[in-house]
Design a protein around this motif. Structure first.
Motif, short mmCIF file in Angstrom:
data_model
loop_
_atom_site.label_atom_id
_atom_site.label_comp_id
_atom_site.label_asym_id
_atom_site.label_seq_id
_atom_site.Cartn_x
_atom_site.Cartn_y
_atom_site.Cartn_z
N GLU A 85 0.83 -1.20 0.00
CA GLU A 85 0.00 0.00 0.00
C GLU A 85 0.87 1.26 0.00
N GLN A 88 2.44 1.64 -3.44
CA GLN A 88 1.50 2.18 -4.42
C GLN A 88 1.28 3.67 -4.22
N ASN A 89 1.22 4.09 -2.97
CA ASN A 89 1.08 5.51 -2.67
C ASN A 89 2.27 6.29 -3.20
N ASP A 92 1.97 6.50 -6.93
CA ASP A 92 0.90 7.42 -7.32
C ASP A 92 1.35 8.87 -7.19
N LYS A 95 3.51 9.64 -10.11
CA LYS A 95 2.71 9.82 -11.33
C LYS A 95 2.03 11.19 -11.32
N ARG A 96 1.46 11.59 -10.18
CA ARG A 96 0.79 12.90 -10.11
C ARG A 96 1.79 14.03 -10.32
#
Length: 102
Positions: A85, A88-89, A92, A95-96
């Motif tokens: 988790e 993935q954070n 992310d 990516k942002r």
């Protein structure tokens, strides 16, 4: 000094050259980019180099080919210490931030 204290060290991009020069890589399968592979092999023919991998961690040492693969290696470290988790954070957020630059 860090190696003597067993502090993990990771060579990013050309960082493996520094670790190799210090005699720290020993049996580590060192990851370098194809751009630096020949120079690494020439300078450190006794070390195993892996231009076919983005990163490798073993014992207290790691190496990473550099560039975008640094984010992948960091995500792998986050996963190993904090779980999927958190990994993935982290991905992310990457990516942002990338999308925000355009």
């Amino acid at each position: 000094m860090a190696a003597r204290k067993r502090i993990p060290l990771i060579g990013l991009c050309t960082g493996p050259f520094v670790l190799a020069e210090a005699g720290l890589l020993g049996r580590h399968e060192t990851c370098v980019s194809l751009l630096h592979c020949d120079a690494f092999r020439e300078g450190y023919p006794h070390l195993k180099v892996r231009p076919d991998r983005l990163f490798n961690f073993g014992g207290n040492f790691g190496s990473c080919a550099g560039g975008a693969s640094v984010a992948d290696s960091a995500a792998s470290i986050v996963r190993s210490k904090l779980g999927r988790e958190a990994e993935q954070n982290a991905l992310d957020i990457r990516k942002r931030e990338f999308l925000h630059t355009f």
